[in-house]
Scaffold this motif. Structure first.
Motif, PDB file in Angstrom:
ATOM      1  N   THR A 126       0.843  -1.205   0.000  1.00  0.00           N
ATOM      2  CA  THR A 126       0.000   0.000   0.000  1.00  0.00           C
ATOM      3  C   THR A 126       0.874   1.248   0.000  1.00  0.00           C
ATOM      4  N   PRO A 127       0.744   2.111  -1.011  1.00  0.00           N
ATOM      5  CA  PRO A 127       1.536   3.354  -1.023  1.00  0.00           C
ATOM      6  C   PRO A 127       1.051   4.306   0.068  1.00  0.00           C
ATOM      7  N   GLU A 128       1.992   5.015   0.675  1.00  0.00           N
ATOM      8  CA  GLU A 128       1.647   5.971   1.728  1.00  0.00           C
ATOM      9  C   GLU A 128       1.751   7.414   1.239  1.00  0.00           C
ATOM     10  N   HIS A 129       2.543   7.629   0.188  1.00  0.00           N
ATOM     11  CA  HIS A 129       2.778   8.977  -0.353  1.00  0.00           C
ATOM     12  C   HIS A 129       2.955   8.841  -1.863  1.00  0.00           C
ATOM     13  N   PRO A 130       2.613   9.864  -2.652  1.00  0.00           N
ATOM     14  CA  PRO A 130       2.802   9.771  -4.102  1.00  0.00           C
ATOM     15  C   PRO A 130       4.207   9.398  -4.544  1.00  0.00           C
ATOM     16  N   ASP A 131       5.214   9.721  -3.719  1.00  0.00           N
ATOM     17  CA  ASP A 131       6.582   9.316  -4.067  1.00  0.00           C
ATOM     18  C   ASP A 131       6.710   7.794  -4.146  1.00  0.00           C
ATOM     19  N   ASP A 132       5.850   7.081  -3.397  1.00  0.00           N
ATOM     20  CA  ASP A 132       5.897   5.616  -3.404  1.00  0.00           C
ATOM     21  C   ASP A 132       5.413   5.028  -4.730  1.00  0.00           C
ATOM     22  N   LEU A 133       4.745   5.840  -5.558  1.00  0.00           N
ATOM     23  CA  LEU A 133       4.158   5.311  -6.795  1.00  0.00           C
ATOM     24  C   LEU A 133       5.209   4.880  -7.813  1.00  0.00           C
ATOM     25  N   THR A 134       6.447   5.288  -7.635  1.00  0.00           N
ATOM     26  CA  THR A 134       7.507   4.827  -8.540  1.00  0.00           C
ATOM     27  C   THR A 134       7.706   3.319  -8.440  1.00  0.00           C
ATOM     28  N   ARG A 135       7.242   2.727  -7.325  1.00  0.00           N
ATOM     29  CA  ARG A 135       7.365   1.281  -7.114  1.00  0.00           C
ATOM     30  C   ARG A 135       6.026   0.566  -7.356  1.00  0.00           C
ATOM     31  N   HIS A 136       5.072   1.278  -7.974  1.00  0.00           N
ATOM     32  CA  HIS A 136       3.747   0.712  -8.208  1.00  0.00           C
ATOM     33  C   HIS A 136       3.368   0.866  -9.678  1.00  0.00           C
ATOM     34  N   ASN A 137       2.228   0.301 -10.026  1.00  0.00           N
ATOM     35  CA  ASN A 137       1.624   0.494 -11.345  1.00  0.00           C
ATOM     36  C   ASN A 137       0.322   1.264 -11.198  1.00  0.00           C
ATOM     37  N   VAL A 138       0.126   2.224 -12.073  1.00  0.00           N
ATOM     38  CA  VAL A 138      -1.157   2.905 -12.143  1.00  0.00           C
ATOM     39  C   VAL A 138      -1.802   2.562 -13.487  1.00  0.00           C
ATOM     40  N   ILE A 139      -3.072   2.820 -13.604  1.00  0.00           N
ATOM     41  CA  ILE A 139      -3.758   2.721 -14.894  1.00  0.00           C
ATOM     42  C   ILE A 139      -3.925   4.140 -15.412  1.00  0.00           C
ATOM     43  N   ARG A 140      -3.342   4.416 -16.550  1.00  0.00           N
ATOM     44  CA  ARG A 140      -3.377   5.773 -17.076  1.00  0.00           C
ATOM     45  C   ARG A 140      -4.663   6.014 -17.875  1.00  0.00           C
ATOM     46  N   TYR A 141      -5.112   7.269 -17.807  1.00  0.00           N
ATOM     47  CA  TYR A 141      -6.291   7.680 -18.579  1.00  0.00           C
ATOM     48  C   TYR A 141      -5.847   8.656 -19.652  1.00  0.00           C
ATOM     49  N   ALA A 142      -6.203   8.356 -20.913  1.00  0.00           N
ATOM     50  CA  ALA A 142      -5.861   9.220 -22.042  1.00  0.00           C
ATOM     51  C   ALA A 142      -7.132   9.845 -22.595  1.00  0.00           C
ATOM     52  N   SER A 143      -7.056  11.116 -22.941  1.00  0.00           N
ATOM     53  CA  SER A 143      -8.210  11.816 -23.516  1.00  0.00           C
ATOM     54  C   SER A 143      -8.685  11.102 -24.775  1.00  0.00           C
ATOM     55  N   PRO A 144     -10.003  10.805 -24.891  1.00  0.00           N
ATOM     56  CA  PRO A 144     -10.509  10.151 -26.098  1.00  0.00           C
ATOM     57  C   PRO A 144     -10.450  11.049 -27.329  1.00  0.00           C
TER      58      PRO A 144
END
Length: 301
Positions: A177-195
């Protein structure tokens, strides 16, 4: 053809920048529109439109006439409905466009009640995450989430949507579980792209009163909210999403809120419709109903 009809045709040509689109909206032959504009130019004794192979635009005299026409046509329509609106209900066709999940989860289930109160009214309901051009796509009003760029439209700000960071329990169990946005470098996100533009939206958060953003690692990019949430439910990564979109998933434990103190700034939500002189009773009534509905369901005090 009387002068008011000529004014109505002229207004549509100016707003659509096209004889053909104006004819489609007015449900008349293109030749009739061309003849009407020619007659109006003869009556006024000036050139009203500059024509090219790609578009039609008003001249300086055309811009002045356009503003006068808006007022005159609005006054005539007010006179036509001055006494009738006291006894008659709404009628005709109302064309509305909404973001997909708001339309599906909130508005569509409530429409039967609205229509039962207006039996002579029909609604054409579009649902899309892209920005709709009201004039060119013959739409009476739209609901938009996020900053506005349509300076020529009338906007009605109805509130703000809170955003959450969420993930599935399965993802958190596997990746932590990430505690701070800096932790996201070790995680995967799902990106949203403008249609529309294909631009990828960054991950955002507020820190010390400032808006921060980053592009964390991602293995999947989507272009609509349904796919964004489906990917999160499947454990493919973290997402940022309006709270109303996932409230049921949070309640039943399918998703979990993470980093609650590091959320993005709320998104403004507005209803847009064309120039006030084009606003009909059915548009006004629907907009007021939609505002009450949204405040009750997704904009609680």
């Amino acid at each position: 053809m009387d002068r008011i009809d000529l004014f109505r045709i002229f207004i549509r040509v100016v707003e659509t920048s096209s004889f053909t689109r104006a004819a489609d909206i007015l449900n008349m032959p293109r030749s009739t529109v061309s003849t009407a504009i020619r007659d109006l130019e003869i009556r006024t004794g000036t050139r009203l439109l500059a024509r090219t192979t790609r578009a039609v635009s008003p001249t300086q005299d055309g811009k002045k006439l356009y503003e006068h026409c808006l007022r005159l046509v609005a006054d005539v329509e007010d006179i036509d409905t001055l006494f009738r609106k006291k006894t008659d209900g709404l009628s005709g066709i109302l064309r509305v466009n909404l973001p997909g999940r708001i339309g599906r989860l909130i508005v569509a289930p409530a429409l039967p009640d609205f229509l039962s109160r207006h039996p002579d009214l029909s609604i054409e309901l579009g649902m899309t995450d892209r920005a709709v051009n009201l004039v060119k796509e013959q739409t009476d009003c739209v609901l938009r989430v996020g900053p506005l760029q349509d300076s020529e439209l009338i906007s009605r700000r109805i509130g703000e949507l809170s955003l959450l960071n969420v993930a599935s329990p399965a993802y958190l169990e596997q990746s932590g579980t990430p505690e701070h946005p800096d932790d996201l470098t070790r995680h995967n996100v799902i990106r949203y792209a403008s249609p529309v533009t294909g631009r990828v939206e960054p991950w955002e958060w507020m820190e010390n009163g400032a808006n921060k953003s980053a592009l964390p690692p991602a293995r999947i990019t989507v272009d609509n909210a349904e796919a964004l949430i489906a990917g999160c439910l499947a454990g493919m990564g973290l997402i940022q999403v309006p709270a109303y979109d996932v409230q049921e998933h949070l309640r039943n434990g399918e998703l979990v809120s993470v980093m609650p103190e590091w959320c993005a700034e709320p998104l403004p939500m507005s209803i847009l419709y064309p120039h006030k002189h084009h606003t009909t009773d059915r548009v006004t009534t629907f907009v007021e109903w939609l505002e009450r509905l949204l405040k009750r369901h997704i904009l609680p005090d």
